[in-house]
Design a protein around this motif. Sequence first.
Motif, PDB file in Angstrom:
ATOM      1  N   TRP A  28      37.677 -22.255  -4.253  1.00 23.88           N
ATOM      2  CA  TRP A  28      37.725 -22.447  -5.706  1.00 23.88           C
ATOM      3  C   TRP A  28      36.449 -23.058  -6.268  1.00 23.88           C
ATOM      4  O   TRP A  28      36.190 -22.955  -7.466  1.00 23.88           O
ATOM      5  CB  TRP A  28      38.934 -23.307  -6.092  1.00 23.88           C
ATOM      6  CG  TRP A  28      38.784 -24.779  -5.809  1.00 23.88           C
ATOM      7  CD1 TRP A  28      39.133 -25.425  -4.668  1.00 23.88           C
ATOM      8  CD2 TRP A  28      38.273 -25.783  -6.684  1.00 23.88           C
ATOM      9  NE1 TRP A  28      38.875 -26.756  -4.769  1.00 23.88           N
ATOM     10  CE2 TRP A  28      38.340 -27.013  -6.000  1.00 23.88           C
ATOM     11  CE3 TRP A  28      37.767 -25.771  -7.983  1.00 23.88           C
ATOM     12  CZ2 TRP A  28      37.913 -28.219  -6.565  1.00 23.88           C
ATOM     13  CZ3 TRP A  28      37.337 -26.965  -8.548  1.00 23.88           C
ATOM     14  CH2 TRP A  28      37.410 -28.166  -7.840  1.00 23.88           C
ATOM     15  N   PHE A  29      35.608 -23.682  -5.422  1.00 26.19           N
ATOM     16  CA  PHE A  29      34.362 -24.270  -5.916  1.00 26.19           C
ATOM     17  C   PHE A  29      33.195 -23.840  -5.041  1.00 26.19           C
ATOM     18  O   PHE A  29      33.381 -23.447  -3.883  1.00 26.19           O
ATOM     19  CB  PHE A  29      34.461 -25.796  -5.964  1.00 26.19           C
ATOM     20  CG  PHE A  29      34.535 -26.469  -4.610  1.00 26.19           C
ATOM     21  CD1 PHE A  29      33.389 -26.924  -3.970  1.00 26.19           C
ATOM     22  CD2 PHE A  29      35.753 -26.659  -3.965  1.00 26.19           C
ATOM     23  CE1 PHE A  29      33.447 -27.544  -2.729  1.00 26.19           C
ATOM     24  CE2 PHE A  29      35.829 -27.278  -2.716  1.00 26.19           C
ATOM     25  CZ  PHE A  29      34.664 -27.724  -2.096  1.00 26.19           C
ATOM     26  N   ASP A  30      31.987 -23.935  -5.606  1.00 22.12           N
ATOM     27  CA  ASP A  30      30.796 -23.615  -4.825  1.00 22.12           C
ATOM     28  C   ASP A  30      30.006 -24.893  -4.548  1.00 22.12           C
ATOM     29  O   ASP A  30      30.300 -25.959  -5.102  1.00 22.12           O
ATOM     30  CB  ASP A  30      29.931 -22.565  -5.528  1.00 22.12           C
ATOM     31  CG  ASP A  30      29.504 -22.979  -6.931  1.00 22.12           C
ATOM     32  OD1 ASP A  30      29.343 -24.190  -7.189  1.00 22.12           O
ATOM     33  OD2 ASP A  30      29.330 -22.100  -7.781  1.00 22.12           O
ATOM     34  N   GLU A  31      29.005 -24.778  -3.696  1.00 17.91           N
ATOM     35  CA  GLU A  31      28.237 -25.947  -3.268  1.00 17.91           C
ATOM     36  C   GLU A  31      27.496 -26.589  -4.428  1.00 17.91           C
ATOM     37  O   GLU A  31      27.372 -27.810  -4.505  1.00 17.91           O
ATOM     38  CB  GLU A  31      27.252 -25.556  -2.165  1.00 17.91           C
ATOM     39  CG  GLU A  31      27.906 -25.125  -0.863  1.00 17.91           C
ATOM     40  CD  GLU A  31      28.789 -26.215  -0.270  1.00 17.91           C
ATOM     41  OE1 GLU A  31      28.441 -27.409  -0.382  1.00 17.91           O
ATOM     42  OE2 GLU A  31      29.842 -25.874   0.299  1.00 17.91           O
ATOM     43  N   ALA A  32      26.981 -25.755  -5.337  1.00 16.10           N
ATOM     44  CA  ALA A  32      26.232 -26.297  -6.470  1.00 16.10           C
ATOM     45  C   ALA A  32      27.126 -27.161  -7.351  1.00 16.10           C
ATOM     46  O   ALA A  32      26.704 -28.227  -7.831  1.00 16.10           O
ATOM     47  CB  ALA A  32      25.613 -25.155  -7.277  1.00 16.10           C
ATOM     48  N   THR A  33      28.356 -26.708  -7.568  1.00 14.58           N
ATOM     49  CA  THR A  33      29.276 -27.474  -8.414  1.00 14.58           C
ATOM     50  C   THR A  33      29.605 -28.822  -7.787  1.00 14.58           C
ATOM     51  O   THR A  33      29.485 -29.866  -8.435  1.00 14.58           O
ATOM     52  CB  THR A  33      30.580 -26.686  -8.651  1.00 14.58           C
ATOM     53  OG1 THR A  33      30.271 -25.455  -9.308  1.00 14.58           O
ATOM     54  CG2 THR A  33      31.541 -27.486  -9.514  1.00 14.58           C
ATOM     55  N   PHE A  34      29.995 -28.793  -6.512  1.00 13.31           N
ATOM     56  CA  PHE A  34      30.326 -30.066  -5.874  1.00 13.31           C
ATOM     57  C   PHE A  34      29.101 -30.959  -5.777  1.00 13.31           C
ATOM     58  O   PHE A  34      29.184 -32.170  -6.017  1.00 13.31           O
ATOM     59  CB  PHE A  34      30.921 -29.859  -4.480  1.00 13.31           C
ATOM     60  CG  PHE A  34      31.272 -31.161  -3.806  1.00 13.31           C
ATOM     61  CD1 PHE A  34      32.434 -31.824  -4.150  1.00 13.31           C
ATOM     62  CD2 PHE A  34      30.423 -31.733  -2.873  1.00 13.31           C
ATOM     63  CE1 PHE A  34      32.758 -33.052  -3.575  1.00 13.31           C
ATOM     64  CE2 PHE A  34      30.726 -32.955  -2.279  1.00 13.31           C
ATOM     65  CZ  PHE A  34      31.901 -33.612  -2.635  1.00 13.31           C
ATOM     66  N   GLY A  35      27.965 -30.390  -5.450  1.00 11.28           N
ATOM     67  CA  GLY A  35      26.748 -31.182  -5.337  1.00 11.28           C
ATOM     68  C   GLY A  35      26.380 -31.873  -6.632  1.00 11.28           C
ATOM     69  O   GLY A  35      25.944 -33.032  -6.636  1.00 11.28           O
ATOM     70  N   GLY A  36      26.581 -31.185  -7.753  1.00 15.12           N
ATOM     71  CA  GLY A  36      26.295 -31.798  -9.048  1.00 15.12           C
ATOM     72  C   GLY A  36      27.225 -32.960  -9.352  1.00 15.12           C
ATOM     73  O   GLY A  36      26.786 -34.034  -9.790  1.00 15.12           O
ATOM     74  N   VAL A  37      28.509 -32.753  -9.095  1.00 13.22           N
ATOM     75  CA  VAL A  37      29.486 -33.812  -9.362  1.00 13.22           C
ATOM     76  C   VAL A  37      29.284 -34.984  -8.401  1.00 13.22           C
ATOM     77  O   VAL A  37      29.422 -36.151  -8.784  1.00 13.22           O
ATOM     78  CB  VAL A  37      30.921 -33.262  -9.244  1.00 13.22           C
ATOM     79  CG1 VAL A  37      31.950 -34.377  -9.420  1.00 13.22           C
ATOM     80  CG2 VAL A  37      31.158 -32.169 -10.276  1.00 13.22           C
ATOM     81  N   ALA A  38      28.937 -34.683  -7.157  1.00 11.90           N
ATOM     82  CA  ALA A  38      28.790 -35.730  -6.141  1.00 11.90           C
ATOM     83  C   ALA A  38      27.693 -36.734  -6.495  1.00 11.90           C
ATOM     84  O   ALA A  38      27.709 -37.874  -6.011  1.00 11.90           O
ATOM     85  CB  ALA A  38      28.508 -35.101  -4.780  1.00 11.90           C
ATOM     86  N   LYS A  39      26.759 -36.336  -7.349  1.00 10.67           N
ATOM     87  CA  LYS A  39      25.743 -37.288  -7.793  1.00 10.67           C
ATOM     88  C   LYS A  39      26.372 -38.460  -8.544  1.00 10.67           C
ATOM     89  O   LYS A  39      25.847 -39.568  -8.529  1.00 10.67           O
ATOM     90  CB  LYS A  39      24.712 -36.578  -8.674  1.00 10.67           C
ATOM     91  CG  LYS A  39      23.859 -35.564  -7.925  1.00 10.67           C
ATOM     92  CD  LYS A  39      22.891 -34.851  -8.858  1.00 10.67           C
ATOM     93  CE  LYS A  39      22.075 -33.808  -8.105  1.00 10.67           C
ATOM     94  NZ  LYS A  39      21.172 -33.053  -9.020  1.00 10.67           N
TER      95      LYS A  39
END
Length: 291
Positions: free
Chosen positions: A178-189
């Motif tokens: 349901w999510f991609d690496e870019a999305t999680f990486g952005g939120v993880a900041k």
Amino acid sequence: MPNLRTEELDISFIETGAQHGQPVLLLHGWPDDATTWDAVADRLNKRNLRLVIPYLRGAGPTTFRDEGVPRTANGAILAMDAIALMDGLGIERFSVVGHDWGSHIAECLTIGWPERVERIAQLSSTPRMGGLQTPPFRQSQLYWYQWFMATKRGAQAIAKDRKGFARIQWENWAPDGWFDEATFGGVAKSFENPDWLPVTLHSYRVRWEEAEPDPRSAWLEEKVKETKSLDLPAIFIHGRADGVTPAEMSENVHEKFTGPFERILLQNVGHFPQREDPESVARELAIFLEG
């Protein structure tokens, strides 16, 4: 990004939509941040709605002003943050939409300041008014991460890999892919905020009485426990594939509302409806908020 200084915080927030439209406060959950509403906000921007979307304490660019202030995060103190933001923006009456943590903050706002909240929309996390009960064993198994956070070793492990801990929730709580690496990486900041860990730990420990709520918010915590139902217009949006709060947990949510109420179930959607199916969420919110 605009920033508003309250007595305790420098709150960063996103503001979009109609400048003089009907105010709507959108509150994110955990582990997430204010960008969770981006796709929904894009679809609501042409409506007569003024959208205010803050980063909660401990998330992203929102910071504490004083090192000595306790990093508490029970629902009532988070609601007091939200009221301070709306006061600072000069917004008296508004509707509130909350996901996960935001869902509970929304009901705290409605209970603490009923004259100010016009409508409430909750996503994924069921109401806690009337008091939070110990869940049955099967649900407790899904809440493993909450019990893990209550332990010293659990806290130490999360401190070493906060992003890894957050990511496993994203993986477990919704259908695969349901999510991609870019999305999680952005939120993880947003999880790099130095207060993210103590705020997170307190939020989960306090709900199971492993920590005390912020004493300044005790009056509202008690009021939430005493309140059995709300009578304002309300909707509850739930994904049928929610991996942490199964859809059957919201079957009786209507009993918490005596006013106009609708429960909306989304197919093939997990715990993050606003990210997984923003088209449906935006459509339902537009109908509800402009109703």
